[in-house]
Design a protein around this motif. Sequence first.
Motif, PDB file in Angstrom:
ATOM      1  N   MET A  95       0.831  -1.206   0.000  1.00 47.54           N
ATOM      2  CA  MET A  95       0.000   0.000   0.000  1.00 47.54           C
ATOM      3  C   MET A  95       0.865   1.256   0.000  1.00 47.54           C
ATOM      4  O   MET A  95       0.537   2.246  -0.665  1.00 47.54           O
ATOM      5  CB  MET A  95      -0.923  -0.021   1.218  1.00 47.54           C
ATOM      6  N   THR A  96       1.974   1.218   0.726  1.00 51.75           N
ATOM      7  CA  THR A  96       2.890   2.356   0.772  1.00 51.75           C
ATOM      8  C   THR A  96       3.475   2.647  -0.606  1.00 51.75           C
ATOM      9  O   THR A  96       3.697   3.806  -0.975  1.00 51.75           O
ATOM     10  CB  THR A  96       4.022   2.088   1.781  1.00 51.75           C
ATOM     11  N   ARG A  97       3.698   1.586  -1.383  1.00 56.89           N
ATOM     12  CA  ARG A  97       4.249   1.742  -2.735  1.00 56.89           C
ATOM     13  C   ARG A  97       3.169   2.077  -3.768  1.00 56.89           C
ATOM     14  O   ARG A  97       3.452   2.181  -4.958  1.00 56.89           O
ATOM     15  CB  ARG A  97       4.983   0.461  -3.160  1.00 56.89           C
ATOM     16  N   GLY A  98       1.919   2.168  -3.282  1.00 55.98           N
ATOM     17  CA  GLY A  98       0.822   2.493  -4.185  1.00 55.98           C
ATOM     18  C   GLY A  98       0.337   1.321  -4.995  1.00 55.98           C
ATOM     19  O   GLY A  98      -0.353   1.489  -5.997  1.00 55.98           O
ATOM     20  N   GLN A  99       0.676   0.109  -4.558  1.00 58.84           N
ATOM     21  CA  GLN A  99       0.255  -1.090  -5.271  1.00 58.84           C
ATOM     22  C   GLN A  99      -1.009  -1.646  -4.633  1.00 58.84           C
ATOM     23  O   GLN A  99      -1.299  -1.414  -3.468  1.00 58.84           O
ATOM     24  CB  GLN A  99       1.364  -2.153  -5.219  1.00 58.84           C
ATOM     25  N   HIS A 100      -1.747  -2.432  -5.421  1.00 60.11           N
ATOM     26  CA  HIS A 100      -2.909  -3.118  -4.869  1.00 60.11           C
ATOM     27  C   HIS A 100      -2.417  -4.147  -3.872  1.00 60.11           C
ATOM     28  O   HIS A 100      -1.553  -4.966  -4.175  1.00 60.11           O
ATOM     29  CB  HIS A 100      -3.715  -3.801  -5.984  1.00 60.11           C
ATOM     30  N   SER A 101      -2.951  -4.118  -2.664  1.00 61.18           N
ATOM     31  CA  SER A 101      -2.375  -4.908  -1.578  1.00 61.18           C
ATOM     32  C   SER A 101      -3.029  -6.270  -1.393  1.00 61.18           C
ATOM     33  O   SER A 101      -2.577  -7.067  -0.589  1.00 61.18           O
ATOM     34  CB  SER A 101      -2.474  -4.128  -0.258  1.00 61.18           C
ATOM     35  N   GLY A 102      -4.134  -6.524  -2.109  1.00 63.48           N
ATOM     36  CA  GLY A 102      -4.816  -7.788  -1.884  1.00 63.48           C
ATOM     37  C   GLY A 102      -4.096  -8.953  -2.522  1.00 63.48           C
ATOM     38  O   GLY A 102      -3.727  -8.914  -3.697  1.00 63.48           O
ATOM     39  N   GLN A 103      -3.881 -10.021  -1.763  1.00 59.24           N
ATOM     40  CA  GLN A 103      -3.291 -11.221  -2.330  1.00 59.24           C
ATOM     41  C   GLN A 103      -4.342 -11.988  -3.117  1.00 59.24           C
ATOM     42  O   GLN A 103      -5.536 -11.918  -2.824  1.00 59.24           O
ATOM     43  CB  GLN A 103      -2.750 -12.122  -1.207  1.00 59.24           C
ATOM     44  N   ASN A 104      -3.904 -12.739  -4.108  1.00 58.88           N
ATOM     45  CA  ASN A 104      -4.798 -13.676  -4.766  1.00 58.88           C
ATOM     46  C   ASN A 104      -5.027 -14.842  -3.812  1.00 58.88           C
ATOM     47  O   ASN A 104      -4.081 -15.559  -3.465  1.00 58.88           O
ATOM     48  CB  ASN A 104      -4.155 -14.159  -6.073  1.00 58.88           C
ATOM     49  N   PRO A 105      -6.263 -15.061  -3.348  1.00 58.60           N
ATOM     50  CA  PRO A 105      -6.494 -16.093  -2.336  1.00 58.60           C
ATOM     51  C   PRO A 105      -6.456 -17.523  -2.871  1.00 58.60           C
ATOM     52  O   PRO A 105      -6.373 -18.476  -2.097  1.00 58.60           O
ATOM     53  CB  PRO A 105      -7.892 -15.758  -1.811  1.00 58.60           C
ATOM     54  N   GLU A 106      -6.505 -17.700  -4.180  1.00 59.21           N
ATOM     55  CA  GLU A 106      -6.618 -19.048  -4.734  1.00 59.21           C
ATOM     56  C   GLU A 106      -5.422 -19.945  -4.400  1.00 59.21           C
ATOM     57  O   GLU A 106      -5.609 -21.115  -4.044  1.00 59.21           O
ATOM     58  CB  GLU A 106      -6.842 -19.002  -6.245  1.00 59.21           C
ATOM     59  N   PRO A 107      -4.156 -19.481  -4.500  1.00 57.31           N
ATOM     60  CA  PRO A 107      -3.048 -20.370  -4.149  1.00 57.31           C
ATOM     61  C   PRO A 107      -3.101 -20.877  -2.709  1.00 57.31           C
ATOM     62  O   PRO A 107      -2.744 -22.031  -2.448  1.00 57.31           O
ATOM     63  CB  PRO A 107      -1.809 -19.488  -4.386  1.00 57.31           C
ATOM     64  N   PRO A 143     -13.146 -14.616   7.330  1.00 59.80           N
ATOM     65  CA  PRO A 143     -12.322 -15.810   7.129  1.00 59.80           C
ATOM     66  C   PRO A 143     -12.892 -16.666   6.001  1.00 59.80           C
ATOM     67  O   PRO A 143     -13.187 -17.849   6.169  1.00 59.80           O
ATOM     68  CB  PRO A 143     -12.401 -16.517   8.488  1.00 59.80           C
ATOM     69  N   SER A 144     -13.042 -16.048   4.838  1.00 62.03           N
ATOM     70  CA  SER A 144     -13.779 -16.668   3.733  1.00 62.03           C
ATOM     71  C   SER A 144     -13.215 -18.021   3.322  1.00 62.03           C
ATOM     72  O   SER A 144     -13.955 -18.989   3.129  1.00 62.03           O
ATOM     73  CB  SER A 144     -13.775 -15.718   2.522  1.00 62.03           C
ATOM     74  N   ALA A 163     -16.878 -19.493  -4.285  1.00 62.66           N
ATOM     75  CA  ALA A 163     -17.526 -18.521  -3.403  1.00 62.66           C
ATOM     76  C   ALA A 163     -16.548 -17.990  -2.362  1.00 62.66           C
ATOM     77  O   ALA A 163     -16.560 -16.796  -2.037  1.00 62.66           O
ATOM     78  CB  ALA A 163     -18.736 -19.153  -2.715  1.00 62.66           C
ATOM     79  N   ALA A 164     -15.688 -18.864  -1.829  1.00 64.96           N
ATOM     80  CA  ALA A 164     -14.711 -18.450  -0.820  1.00 64.96           C
ATOM     81  C   ALA A 164     -13.722 -17.449  -1.399  1.00 64.96           C
ATOM     82  O   ALA A 164     -13.408 -16.427  -0.776  1.00 64.96           O
ATOM     83  CB  ALA A 164     -13.967 -19.675  -0.280  1.00 64.96           C
ATOM     84  N   ILE A 165     -13.235 -17.713  -2.602  1.00 65.06           N
ATOM     85  CA  ILE A 165     -12.259 -16.827  -3.235  1.00 65.06           C
ATOM     86  C   ILE A 165     -12.895 -15.483  -3.579  1.00 65.06           C
ATOM     87  O   ILE A 165     -12.310 -14.419  -3.345  1.00 65.06           O
ATOM     88  CB  ILE A 165     -11.666 -17.503  -4.479  1.00 65.06           C
TER      89      ILE A 165
END
Length: 256
Positions: free
Chosen positions: A72-84, A140-141, A223-225
């Motif tokens: 977030m500090t670098r201005g990047q999208h901070s969300g991880q891809n939850p699938e892995p 906690p999806s 649905a979880a992802i």
Amino acid sequence: MDYQTLRVRFQGSVCFLQIHRPEANNTINDCLIEECRQVLEMCEESINVVVLEGLPEVFCFGADFQEFHGAMTRGQHSGQNPEPLYDLWLKLATGPYISVSHVRGKVNAGGVGFVAASDIVIADQTAQFSLSELLFGLLPSCVLPFLIRKIGFQKANYLTLMTQPISAQQASAWGLVDACDAQSDILLRKHVMRLKHLPKAGISRYKKYLNHLNGSLLQSKSAAIASNVEVFSDPRNLELIFRYVEKGLFPWEDAN
């Protein structure tokens, strides 16, 4: 092989896989997920038992908020891809080996996912289990499909809503922990000594059959992802995470 986030050793047909990020409270990042995936893939052909461990004070404390903060500090999208991460837990739950979590200390959020995905859970009396996500507006999806399979809908619901830790004794009563003792190392050895003699083909067939009986993990994946992506894309939730890392303030605390 050398790993950045793990310590791995093989003892005959048993793999000991230790999450080892003491500098980050044993939290989960992309590197940890990928290295765990690599180890589990190596285990598919000839390993009978995979023992997953953490540190004595913390098994795994969930997502690495520091990593989110840096992005977030670098201005990047901070969300991880939850699938892995979901697929990693699927490997623990359905892979052709017996997965055993040896739990000591704190287990939070995604750490509970590792535990719930394991075939057998052994804990000592210091173990504490919590889902803190809702405090930050998160869910906690990806954990819930594995946790509900382990302890049932209402207990998983209660753990999610209350956000406070439960003891190893309570987790044992609920069925999240299968065996608990102050001398958990001895308890682990007794289990491994028996489990390692099961034939590899028998283990593989059993896990395949078990997955056929309960296909909810695969059915719940999309649905979880989607739910995970939604909550980690909410600017307000990301702001709360950023503030927590920057100032050590929980969402309900006044910033002034």
